[in-house]
Write a protein that holds these residues in place. Sequence first.
Motif, short mmCIF file in Angstrom:
data_model
loop_
_atom_site.label_atom_id
_atom_site.label_comp_id
_atom_site.label_asym_id
_atom_site.label_seq_id
_atom_site.Cartn_x
_atom_site.Cartn_y
_atom_site.Cartn_z
N TYR A 247 0.54 -1.45 0.20
CA TYR A 247 0.21 -0.45 0.07
C TYR A 247 0.62 1.24 0.25
O TYR A 247 1.98 1.67 0.31
CB TYR A 247 -1.08 -0.04 1.04
N LEU A 248 0.73 2.43 -0.57
CA LEU A 248 1.74 3.89 -0.72
C LEU A 248 0.08 4.78 -1.22
O LEU A 248 -0.85 4.53 -1.71
CB LEU A 248 1.78 3.16 -2.84
N ASN A 249 0.82 6.11 -0.58
CA ASN A 249 -0.34 6.89 -1.01
C ASN A 249 0.01 7.76 -1.90
O ASN A 249 1.11 6.97 -2.63
CB ASN A 249 -0.55 8.12 0.38
N GLN A 250 -0.96 9.20 -1.85
CA GLN A 250 -0.33 9.41 -3.78
C GLN A 250 1.32 9.64 -3.76
O GLN A 250 1.48 9.49 -5.33
CB GLN A 250 -1.63 10.44 -3.77
N PHE A 251 1.59 10.28 -3.19
CA PHE A 251 3.30 10.97 -2.99
C PHE A 251 4.06 9.78 -3.63
O PHE A 251 4.29 10.03 -4.21
CB PHE A 251 3.09 11.47 -2.08
N GLY B 71 3.78 8.12 -7.05
CA GLY B 71 4.28 9.21 -7.73
C GLY B 71 3.05 10.14 -8.42
O GLY B 71 3.45 10.13 -10.14
N ILE B 72 2.14 10.32 -7.78
CA ILE B 72 0.78 10.45 -8.83
C ILE B 72 0.68 12.28 -8.36
O ILE B 72 0.62 12.61 -9.90
CB ILE B 72 -0.66 10.02 -8.27
N GLY B 73 1.00 12.49 -7.46
CA GLY B 73 1.61 14.16 -7.29
C GLY B 73 1.59 14.17 -5.35
O GLY B 73 1.22 13.27 -4.42
N GLY B 74 1.22 15.48 -5.48
CA GLY B 74 1.52 15.73 -4.00
C GLY B 74 0.25 16.41 -3.20
O GLY B 74 -0.81 15.24 -3.10
N GLU B 75 -0.48 17.78 -2.76
CA GLU B 75 -1.15 17.50 -1.69
C GLU B 75 -2.25 18.07 -2.37
O GLU B 75 -3.43 17.60 -2.51
CB GLU B 75 -1.01 19.14 -0.67
N GLU B 76 -2.26 18.26 -4.01
CA GLU B 76 -3.35 18.14 -5.09
C GLU B 76 -4.18 17.13 -5.38
O GLU B 76 -5.00 17.63 -6.06
CB GLU B 76 -3.27 19.50 -5.58
N LYS B 77 -3.56 16.60 -4.99
CA LYS B 77 -3.61 14.90 -5.65
C LYS B 77 -4.01 13.52 -4.24
O LYS B 77 -4.35 12.99 -4.18
CB LYS B 77 -3.21 13.88 -6.11
N ALA B 78 -4.38 14.70 -3.47
CA ALA B 78 -4.44 13.91 -1.74
C ALA B 78 -5.62 13.04 -2.02
O ALA B 78 -6.09 12.64 -1.13
CB ALA B 78 -4.20 14.70 -0.61
N ASP B 79 -7.03 13.89 -2.53
CA ASP B 79 -8.49 13.28 -2.30
C ASP B 79 -8.25 11.86 -3.97
O ASP B 79 -9.68 11.66 -4.45
CB ASP B 79 -9.31 14.30 -3.45
N HIS B 80 -7.40 11.84 -4.09
CA HIS B 80 -7.13 10.48 -5.07
C HIS B 80 -7.80 9.31 -4.77
O HIS B 80 -7.71 8.52 -3.39
CB HIS B 80 -5.63 9.89 -5.47
#
Lengths: 349, 77
Positions: free
Chosen positions: A9-13, A16-25
């Motif tokens: 399991y990984l978070n968006q960061f 490699g999807i993005g930073g805080e602007e992608k935290a709602d992924h």
Amino acid sequence: MSKIRVVHYLNQFFAGIGGEEKADHKPELRIGIVGPGMALKKEFGEEAEIVSTIICGDSYFNENLKEASAQILKMIREQKPDIFMAGPAFNAGRYGAACGTICKMVKEELGIPVLSAMYEENPGVDMFRKDLFIIKTADSAAGMRTAAPAMAKLALKLAKKEEIGPPEAEGYHVRGIRKNVFRDKLGSKRAVEMLVKKLKGDEFVTEYPMPQFDNVTPSPAVKDMSRAKLALVTSGGIVPKGNPDRIESSSASKYGKYDISGLAALTSETSETAHGGYDPVYANKDPNRVLPVDALRDMEKSGRIGSLHNYYYSTVGNGTSVANSRAYALEFAHELKNDGVTAVILTST
Amino acid sequence: MVKEIERAGIPVVHICTVVPISLTVGANRIVPAVAIPYPLGDPNLPAAEEKKLRARLVENCLKALETEVSSQTVFDN
């Protein structure tokens, strides 16, 4: 024997999807290895294989705990893993909370071993240390080089159902589990030896560390709100436009005290956020969303509260150490007290 | 910060989105917020509605401060 199946399991960061602007992924399943999984793969060699990686934005997970957990559990179940690994989350609080929540759920629902990794001040450690093995890491991703081998080693042991050694040996956070072992010396003898060492000023290791409780007794309720002076404090990084004190966007080394005596509300002209740990768009557009000056002014006018204190205190609670936060508050709590503040509303993002 | 303010003898309410973190940190009066980037707002609402939502959340905070508690309490409504 076939390879051990690992789901990671990984978070968006870290994906490699993005930073805080992608935290709602929203939760997503990818077949194979993503990002930090590469470092684990190297350590696994031929013994284990990351069959798939699940990715979810930190904000999405923590704001939609139930739905996100259910979706992720379904994804994991379908991958039929032998072990589930999450992180490392280092000092990222929401990521740590997500890793811990999912690990605990997987352990309980699927009955397979689970493992995460975090820095000791990550709130996820205290939330889940009793439930899980959480490998100790540094406070930033620079610690990946040491985190990955420790995680992989313990993961293989867990998957192969080998005996797990004590925290110091395996590198995980103390879980508060006591184990019976046979010693060649009686307890009384060991105790006296320890006492002698202590008296001589030599080093010794206790066999029963005392737990450190740090609960604060709740203060009494406010009796008459219509005469109370309320103050606002935030870890959400609201500062005057331009960030005059240059409070850092993460690991803040200071806090600010700012005058709001003339302001009916915060606006995008007067204020902004210095916080680098959440998407700043909404707070910059309307800073009252983090520091509700407008609502408290209304309540001041209607007599619901006595008054709003002329100053608010602000820092950035993003990777900021517990020791620093404590020191800041110790300082300004006395000022608040001296200024006759009755009660505080503390907002966090 | 919540604990040091409370330790100084000032009642404090912590309004935040990730309540489990607040519980772990040791806040005694906790009010759940809307979302991480906008704890006391909602950009999806029309401005007037958003202001009402914020007034309601702040009112919850005041109620929490007016309530005697003997241990950690989440004011969820």
